[in-house]
Structure formats: C-alpha cells, structure tokens
Design a protein around this motif. Structure first.
Motif, PDB file in Angstrom:
ATOM      1  N   SER A 237      -4.084   5.519   1.722  1.00  0.00           N
ATOM      2  CA  SER A 237      -3.979   6.390   2.896  1.00  0.00           C
ATOM      3  C   SER A 237      -4.770   7.673   2.683  1.00  0.00           C
TER       4      SER A 237
ATOM      5  N   VAL B  64       1.722   6.641  -6.905  1.00  0.00           N
ATOM      6  CA  VAL B  64       0.627   7.497  -7.371  1.00  0.00           C
ATOM      7  C   VAL B  64       0.993   8.968  -7.175  1.00  0.00           C
ATOM      8  N   SER B  65       1.585   9.303  -6.045  1.00  0.00           N
ATOM      9  CA  SER B  65       2.004  10.689  -5.807  1.00  0.00           C
ATOM     10  C   SER B  65       3.026  11.141  -6.845  1.00  0.00           C
TER      11      SER B  65
ATOM     12  N   THR C  50      -2.519  10.850   3.393  1.00  0.00           N
ATOM     13  CA  THR C  50      -1.666  11.210   2.261  1.00  0.00           C
ATOM     14  C   THR C  50      -2.485  11.860   1.171  1.00  0.00           C
ATOM     15  N   ARG C  51      -3.668  11.322   0.940  1.00  0.00           N
ATOM     16  CA  ARG C  51      -4.555  11.858  -0.089  1.00  0.00           C
ATOM     17  C   ARG C  51      -4.986  13.283   0.228  1.00  0.00           C
TER      18      ARG C  51
ATOM     19  N   LYS D 157      -5.872   7.623  -6.938  1.00  0.00           N
ATOM     20  CA  LYS D 157      -6.568   7.023  -5.797  1.00  0.00           C
ATOM     21  C   LYS D 157      -5.567   6.419  -4.825  1.00  0.00           C
ATOM     22  N   TYR D 158      -5.789   6.705  -3.552  1.00  0.00           N
ATOM     23  CA  TYR D 158      -4.864   6.324  -2.491  1.00  0.00           C
ATOM     24  C   TYR D 158      -5.499   5.331  -1.512  1.00  0.00           C
TER      25      TYR D 158
ATOM     26  N   ASP E 264       0.956   4.094  -2.972  1.00  0.00           N
ATOM     27  CA  ASP E 264       0.603   5.497  -2.750  1.00  0.00           C
ATOM     28  C   ASP E 264       1.747   6.426  -3.131  1.00  0.00           C
ATOM     29  N   ASP E 265       2.977   5.994  -2.891  1.00  0.00           N
ATOM     30  CA  ASP E 265       4.118   6.818  -3.292  1.00  0.00           C
ATOM     31  C   ASP E 265       4.220   6.884  -4.813  1.00  0.00           C
TER      32      ASP E 265
ATOM     33  N   ARG F 151       0.836  -1.207   0.000  1.00  0.00           N
ATOM     34  CA  ARG F 151       0.000   0.000   0.000  1.00  0.00           C
ATOM     35  C   ARG F 151       0.864   1.247   0.000  1.00  0.00           C
TER      36      ARG F 151
ATOM     37  N   THR G 292     -10.019   8.021  -2.292  1.00  0.00           N
ATOM     38  CA  THR G 292      -9.321   7.093  -1.403  1.00  0.00           C
ATOM     39  C   THR G 292     -10.143   5.834  -1.193  1.00  0.00           C
TER      40      THR G 292
END
Length: 375
Positions: A279, A145-146, A282-283, A276-277, A142-143, A138, A259
């Motif tokens: 966390s 996606v960022s 983070t989102r 889409k995250y 998320d990293d 996960r 999210t």
C-alpha cells in the motif's frame, strides 16, 4: 474424534512477541511457558519437544512452520495457529524489515528472478484477479512491516530526505544528495528515504558512506556512474550498487521505505533496512510520520509535491504534536517550476509551523537550516 479445548477469547493483551529462534529459546528457558505469546514467522520444526511440553494457552503462532503433532497440540490447548502460506515470494507474517540481500537474491540471474520482482508480479496478478485472500495477505504483510519498522526505530532521531527518482547517478545533483545524506548521518541522525532510485538512493548512499573515509564516496560515485539510471536495465543498475557494497562492506545504516505500488521503481541497495509496502498510502504516511527530526525535500515532481503537503497537513493541525522541521531545497524549483513554497508559506502564516519551514538555494545549506529549525 477427540474433543478439543476451545480457543481462548482474545482480550487484547499479551506478554510480548517472539520473532526469532533465539528469542523462542530464551523464553522457553526463562519463562517455561508460551501462554499468551505471539510467535511470528519463526521456524519451529526443530522445537517439537518444547511445543508439546509447554502451555500454549492464548498463544498465537503466525506463519511458523512446525510439526503437525505440535500444531495440533497447540490448537487443542487454545492457541491460534496460522500456518505458512505456500508458494509466496514473500512472508506476510515477517518479523523484521527487509535487507537488500533478501530483496535482490538471485540478481545474478537477472532482476526478474529476484524476490522483489516476483513479489511485484504476484501483486499485479492478484490485483487484477480481485482475490480477497491475496488482499488480506497484503494487509497482514504491511502491518507486520510497520510493526517491525517501529521496533527498529525506537529511540532514533529520524530525518527524511525526499526527492525524485529521476535524478541520475553521475550528476551534480546526485553527488549533492549523497553528501547531504553523509552529513546528516555523521550528525547522529537516522536517514530515511522513500527507498527508491535517484535522490532517494543518493541519500541512502551518503548514509552508507558516513563511517568510511571521505574518499570512499568519491570513488563510489564514479563506479555507480557507469549505470546512471535504473532504465533500461534494473539488473545493471542494481549490480553496480552491489559492487560498491562489496568493495566497502562496512557501510553505515539507513532506512528505505519503498512500495510495490510503483513496480517500475526498484528499491535501492544502500538502505540497510528496507520497509517495503504493498500500500503506497500506508507507506507515505508511515514514512513521514516517523521523520521526527524533520524532512529535507530535494527537487522532485508529483510524488515529492505530494509528500510536502502530506507532511504539512499534520504540522498545520499539530495532530502529531509539535510541528517538525521542513526544508525545501532549490529556490527556483519550488518557487518557479513547481511553486510549492508560496502555498506552504501561506498555510504556515501565523501558525506554530511558521518557524519550522525553510527554503534554501543550495543543498549544502540544508543541514544548517534543519538544525536552525530544531531538527
């Protein structure tokens, strides 16, 4: 056993990322080396000859399918090879943000069959299990996606539109939010929302309608009203949106940042780019931090209140530089029902953010207020 070359120590430097097969072929053709490149989620099963011939010293391959011989050669020459993870409904190493078609694939079988729904189910299961490997996946996702979102928004003037997910299609409020999104997009701004239903969907719909004739939005609103909310059926709600997209396929782009933390809240299909995250923290921070041209806050409940003060905090401390504009819409909502405005104004008093906040009565006033504040 044959000795292998030890992996090169990581020194924090690399040339650039390769995120598509076209980029891979270009680098091979022009550079003739993969040394110190990062190759991210690219299927290299048909590029074995190149992988066996090229220098891969210090390279990193993230989730790239490749021939076992090529993988062994890369490792032996000092590359790090992270193989794809089988059985997942998402790619933790992805190089790009999502598209609506990707997240809603198999919608004709029901929302439960889509990658979006299956990923949420996986998220719930692995959270309950406390699986450290799943937690790592996960975080990597998320990293990634960022990173993809940053690349997407380079040079863009991003304006956020925040508001509650309960705003129903077919209502005056939903129509107003859609018109707001259209006007902001036509002003050359990139509209970004929390990516969910309600006010968020309406703003993304407006941006989608921006390059199309004015009558398109009126017709689209009528078509969407047959499925006013994502409850009780996400399938019907999303299907209505895809019917609009199919009828007018040349819609404009916008960004949705939803999210899986809120599993009951699906992403809306009108954002061309969906980050889409897993966390939500983070989102939330990432969404507001990227709204460089300001944020419009439509009526909402706890989530929108949180977003107001998540945005107010860096403005108060000027931790991201000059404060960005904040426009709250609906005086009665933000002064009586949820009296957020008095506290925001008190925080801003005698600080540089004081000239960057505004409260307006009607949604039609928001674009002008945003412009007046420097958005």
């Amino acid at each position: 056993m044959h000795p292998t070359t030890p992996a090169q120590p990581f020194d924090g430097t690399h040339d650039r990322e390769i995120e598509s097969l076209a980029e891979f072929d270009e680098v091979v053709s022009t550079e003739g080396t993969l040394s110190h490149y990062r190759v991210q989620a690219v299927d290299l099963t048909d590029r074995t000859t190149a992988l066996l011939a090229l220098d891969t010293t210090g390279a990193v391959f993230l989730g790239c399918p490749m021939d076992p011989e090529a993988a062994a050669k890369a490792r032996a020459s000092g590359a790090l090879v992270f193989p794809p993870v089988p059985g997942l409904s998402f790619d933790p190493y992805r190089g790009f943000v999502y598209s609506p078609d990707e997240l809603f694939e198999s919608l004709h079988e029901g929302y439960e069959a889509t990658p979006d729904a299956r990923t949420y189910a996986w998220f719930q299961q692995t959270k309950a299990d406390g699986d450290i490997f799943a937690s790592m996946l996960r975080s990597i996702h998320d990293d990634a996606v960022s990173d993809a979102l940053d690349e997407l928004l380079v040079g863009a003037r991003v304006v956020g539109v925040m508001g509650g997910h309960a705003m129903a299609r077919g209502t005056e409020a939903y129509t107003g939010a859609a018109r707001l999104g259209r006007e902001l997009a036509r002003a050359g701004l990139t509209v970004a929302t929390g990516g969910g239903p309600g006010a968020m969907e309406a703003a993304n719909l407006g941006a989608y309608a921006a390059p199309l004739p004015d009558g398109m939005l009126t017709e689209a609103l009528q078509l969407l009203a047959k499925a006013p909310a994502f409850t009780p059926s996400i399938t019907d709600w999303a299907t209505a949106a895809f019917e609009v997209r199919a009828r007018w396929p040349q819609g404009g782009p916008s960004v949705g940042i939803p999210t899986w933390f809120y599993g009951h809240e699906p992403p809306n299909p009108f954002a061309a780019h969906i980050a889409k995250y897993f966390s939500n923290a983070t989102r939330e921070d990432g969404l507001l931090a990227r709204c460089t041209a300001g944020v419009v806050f439509l009526p909402g409940a706890a989530g929108t209140v949180q977003e107001i003060f998540d945005n107010a905090t860096p403005n108060y401390y000027e931790s991201r530089g000059e404060p960005t504009p904040m426009v709250l819409v609906d005086r009665a909502h933000w002064t009586e029902r949820l009296p957020t405005w008095p506290l925001l104004r008190a925080l801003a008093k005698e600080r540089s953010m004081e000239d960057r906040i505004a409260l307006v009565d009607r949604i039609e006033e928001a674009p002008e207020a945003l412009k007046r504040l420097g958005g």
